[in-house]
Design a protein around this motif. Structure first.
Motif, PDB file in Angstrom:
ATOM      1  N   GLY A  64      -4.607   7.818  -1.734  1.00 44.86           N
ATOM      2  CA  GLY A  64      -5.334   7.280  -0.703  1.00 44.86           C
ATOM      3  C   GLY A  64      -5.482   5.707  -0.876  1.00 44.86           C
ATOM      4  N   LYS A  65      -6.636   4.992  -0.336  1.00 44.87           N
ATOM      5  CA  LYS A  65      -6.561   3.614  -0.566  1.00 44.87           C
ATOM      6  C   LYS A  65      -6.969   3.284  -2.098  1.00 44.87           C
ATOM      7  CE  LYS A  65      -6.234   2.158   3.693  1.00 44.87           C
ATOM      8  NZ  LYS A  65      -7.181   1.498   4.524  1.00 44.87           N
ATOM      9  N   THR A  66      -7.461   4.003  -2.884  1.00 46.47           N
ATOM     10  CA  THR A  66      -7.873   3.555  -4.161  1.00 46.47           C
ATOM     11  C   THR A  66      -6.379   3.336  -4.815  1.00 46.47           C
ATOM     12  OG1 THR A  66      -9.850   4.846  -4.004  1.00 46.47           O
ATOM     13  CG2 THR A  66      -8.941   3.970  -6.143  1.00 46.47           C
ATOM     14  N   GLY A  67      -5.416   4.398  -4.731  1.00 46.56           N
ATOM     15  CA  GLY A  67      -4.152   4.238  -5.053  1.00 46.56           C
ATOM     16  C   GLY A  67      -3.587   3.134  -4.652  1.00 46.56           C
ATOM     17  N   LEU A  68      -3.869   2.742  -3.542  1.00 47.38           N
ATOM     18  CA  LEU A  68      -3.125   1.397  -2.789  1.00 47.38           C
ATOM     19  C   LEU A  68      -3.623   0.112  -3.523  1.00 47.38           C
ATOM     20  CD1 LEU A  68      -1.224   0.136  -0.760  1.00 47.38           C
ATOM     21  CD2 LEU A  68      -3.108   0.347   0.945  1.00 47.38           C
ATOM     22  N   ASN A 121       2.701   5.924   4.231  1.00 48.63           N
ATOM     23  CA  ASN A 121       2.301   7.091   3.721  1.00 48.63           C
ATOM     24  C   ASN A 121       0.749   7.645   4.279  1.00 48.63           C
ATOM     25  OD1 ASN A 121       3.299   9.835   2.695  1.00 48.63           O
ATOM     26  ND2 ASN A 121       1.612   9.190   1.165  1.00 48.63           N
ATOM     27  N   LEU A 122      -0.012   6.406   4.530  1.00 49.84           N
ATOM     28  CA  LEU A 122      -1.454   6.492   4.483  1.00 49.84           C
ATOM     29  C   LEU A 122      -1.790   6.276   5.981  1.00 49.84           C
ATOM     30  CD1 LEU A 122      -2.655   4.706   1.292  1.00 49.84           C
ATOM     31  CD2 LEU A 122      -2.606   6.967   1.741  1.00 49.84           C
ATOM     32  N   GLY A 123      -0.486   6.068   6.836  1.00 48.64           N
ATOM     33  CA  GLY A 123      -0.730   6.043   8.277  1.00 48.64           C
ATOM     34  C   GLY A 123      -0.937   4.228   8.583  1.00 48.64           C
ATOM     35  N   VAL A 124      -0.415   3.450   7.983  1.00 42.15           N
ATOM     36  CA  VAL A 124      -0.907   2.129   8.159  1.00 42.15           C
ATOM     37  C   VAL A 124       0.517   1.484   8.797  1.00 42.15           C
ATOM     38  CG1 VAL A 124      -1.251  -0.117   6.989  1.00 42.15           C
ATOM     39  CG2 VAL A 124      -2.458   1.742   6.237  1.00 42.15           C
ATOM     40  N   ASN A 125       0.315   0.862   9.849  1.00 47.21           N
ATOM     41  CA  ASN A 125       1.843   0.064  10.332  1.00 47.21           C
ATOM     42  C   ASN A 125       2.078  -0.998   9.586  1.00 47.21           C
ATOM     43  OD1 ASN A 125       0.358  -2.424  11.107  1.00 47.21           O
ATOM     44  ND2 ASN A 125      -0.476  -1.370  13.012  1.00 47.21           N
ATOM     45  N   LEU A 178       6.361  18.451  -6.125  1.00 46.03           N
ATOM     46  CA  LEU A 178       5.417  19.424  -6.691  1.00 46.03           C
ATOM     47  C   LEU A 178       4.002  19.099  -5.728  1.00 46.03           C
ATOM     48  CD1 LEU A 178       6.210  18.781 -10.462  1.00 46.03           C
ATOM     49  CD2 LEU A 178       6.786  20.851  -8.887  1.00 46.03           C
ATOM     50  N   GLY A 179       4.169  19.000  -4.444  1.00 46.09           N
ATOM     51  CA  GLY A 179       3.048  19.016  -3.673  1.00 46.09           C
ATOM     52  C   GLY A 179       2.430  17.411  -3.647  1.00 46.09           C
ATOM     53  N   HIS A 180       2.931  16.678  -4.482  1.00 44.90           N
ATOM     54  CA  HIS A 180       2.365  15.217  -4.575  1.00 44.90           C
ATOM     55  C   HIS A 180       3.498  14.322  -3.594  1.00 44.90           C
ATOM     56  CE1 HIS A 180      -0.508  12.650  -6.563  1.00 44.90           C
ATOM     57  NE2 HIS A 180       0.350  11.737  -6.588  1.00 44.90           N
ATOM     58  N   PRO A 181       2.863  13.023  -2.707  1.00 44.25           N
ATOM     59  CA  PRO A 181       3.636  12.282  -2.183  1.00 44.25           C
ATOM     60  C   PRO A 181       4.719  11.742  -2.864  1.00 44.25           C
ATOM     61  CG  PRO A 181       1.291  12.083  -1.584  1.00 44.25           C
ATOM     62  CD  PRO A 181       1.557  12.987  -2.466  1.00 44.25           C
ATOM     63  N   SER A 182       5.976  11.906  -2.494  1.00 41.29           N
ATOM     64  CA  SER A 182       6.970  11.192  -3.564  1.00 41.29           C
ATOM     65  C   SER A 182       6.876   9.798  -3.414  1.00 41.29           C
ATOM     66  CB  SER A 182       8.544  11.748  -2.875  1.00 41.29           C
ATOM     67  OG  SER A 182       8.624  11.309  -1.605  1.00 41.29           O
TER      68      SER A 182
END
Length: 456
Positions: free
Chosen positions: A360-364, A302-306, A425-429
């Motif tokens: 974002g990366k911090t969440g990861l 979801n952050l564009g990482v393969n 609600l606008g947040h990534p599921s």
């Protein structure tokens, strides 16, 4: 002054090492399988919920076979259970050959289902064996020592997991043609013609198949080694150390109910509050563990990482998990395991909250950090639950705790359904989906607190 008990008696070191090796074997199977959910999702063009049936099949095998495994071990021996488990493990791995030839997702799920029949036998045997390989667990001191011993043995589980992840990230995922992307980072596979997809599918399924076939060969070699090594018989009802024989589990002649009926054993286990709640806590813990690790790839995607790069985050998570196992084993010399379980459960829930709220990366990074706090949970719940379970009830008690691994089958499909929503609600599921592990960790923390109060 009491003589300080050794974690493992010297003369039982060889069988301890032999059985501990099995922990690495099922760790490898667990963590080469986790990234396959994302791989099959793309290759077979499946929604996340259906692709997660890989985990349903994998952990459903535990639920199906744990009780039969316990009954088999009670009738025969630890060694017989281990050898049968390894045989089923190898059969499941070799079934990947016809599954790849048929290009059938259902056949792959069936192969994993049979493979985990073997894992159910191994876990039902190995965990209580490690707990009992020492003095009686009748006292708080010896019980804590047994739990530390299981934590040490379980530390080798993530070593196998790391090997499985390394094979997935360096051999399987980078060679999947279905994961090739365009300059914008989008997967090309869905846009190809049916003929091109068929060629890629044939190639990629062979790439997925080969590590399992190699694993089957390793398991056969391990089965030969275990057949040669003398596996001790243990007796939890005495203070004697086990004899180096291969006979079935010793009976307690002072107890006329030995071996007890299934119904009588279940009734006694149910009345044991710490055990009963331990099984429930284990269901939630295993569910959380599988959800955290299975969907790291989707979270990173979801952050564009393969996929191949995302798998590296899984490897970092497993390294933290491995370090946590050794750290927690050391800390248990000074801090009660149930108190540590409570603290680690709270910390894991906080990290889950970070993975939910931060896009974002911090969440990861928060998601990866959960693994440090998961490290002591399985063996500590397991050891705590069985601490006051008698020899007569130990095999079935262990079986229900292994059956609790079914949590890994039930929750991931539900998380997959949430992920398939796209946004909520606008947040990534995919972020929102980590509410499920957070709830699970809260349950684990509550169990740690409650079991500590009961044992004070």
């Amino acid at each position: 002054m009491f003589k300080k008990m050794k974690l493992v008696e010297k003369r039982y070191l060889v069988p301890f090492i032999a059985i501990t090796t099995l922990f690495a074997l099922w760790g490898f199977a667990n963590d080469i399988t986790n990234p396959m959910v994302a791989a099959f999702q793309t290759l077979m063009e499946l929604p996340a919920a259906k692709a997660s049936l890989i985990q349903f099949a994998f952990y459903g095998g535990y639920a199906t076979m744990a009780i039969p495994a316990a009954l088999f071990i009670r009738k025969y021996s630890y060694k017989s259970g281990i050898l049968l488990g390894l045989a089923l493990y190898a059969i499941g791995a070799f079934l990947f050959i016809p599954a790849a030839a048929q290009q059938s997702f259902t056949f792959f799920c069936f192969s994993l289902y049979i493979l985990t029949f073997g894992l159910a036998f191994l876990e039902t045997t190995a965990n209580p064996f490690i707990l009992s390989l020492g003095a009686s667990t009748g006292s708080a001191t010896s019980g804590a020592n047994a739990t530390r011993r299981l934590n040490l043995a379980q530390a080798f589980n993530p070593m196998g997991s790391l090997a499985g992840m390394a094979v997935a990230s360096m051999i399987v995922l980078p060679n999947l043609l279905s994961d090739k992307r365009d300059a914008a980072g989008n997967i090309i596979f869905p846009m190809l013609s049916d003929a091109e997809k068929a060629d890629i599918r044939l190639h990629d399924l062979a790439v997925i198949r080969d590590p399992y076939v190699a694993l089957g060969i390793v398991v056969i070699i391990m089965m030969i080694i275990i057949a040669i090594v003398k596996v001790p018989t243990t007796n939890l009802s005495t203070t004697d150390l086990p004899d180096l024989t291969d006979n079935k589990v010793q009976k307690n002649p002072s107890n006329p109910c030995n071996p007890c009926s299934f119904k009588t054993t279940v009734e006694r286990l149910w009345k044991n509050r710490v055990y009963r709640e331990g099984v429930i806590a284990q269901v939630f813990y295993v569910a959380a563990q599988i959800m955290v690790w299975t969907f790291i790839i989707q979270y990173a995607d979801n952050l564009g990482v393969n996929k191949a790069t995302a798998q590296n985050y899984n490897i970092i998570a497993m390294c933290l998990f491995l370090c946590g196992r050794f750290i927690s084993t050391f800390l248990m010399k000074y801090v009660d395991g149930r108190k540590l379980l409570t603290i680690f459960g709270i910390c894991a829930a906080i990290c889950s909250l970070g993975a939910i709220l931060i896009v974002g990366k911090t969440g990861l990074y928060c998601l990866v950090g959960i693994s440090l706090f998961m490290s002591l949970m399985f063996p500590t719940i397991y050891g705590t639950a069985l601490e006051k379970v008698s020899l007569e009830d130990a095999s079935l008690g262990a079986a229900f705790l292994v059956m609790a691994i079914v949590g890994g089958a039930l929750m991931p499909p539900l998380q997959g359904l949430i992920i398939d929503c796209g946004t909520i609600l606008g947040h990534p599921s995919v972020n929102i989906s980590y509410c499920l592990p957070m709830i699970c960790f809260i349950v684990v923390a509550i169990y740690g607190s409650r079991s500590r109060k009961i044992n004070i």
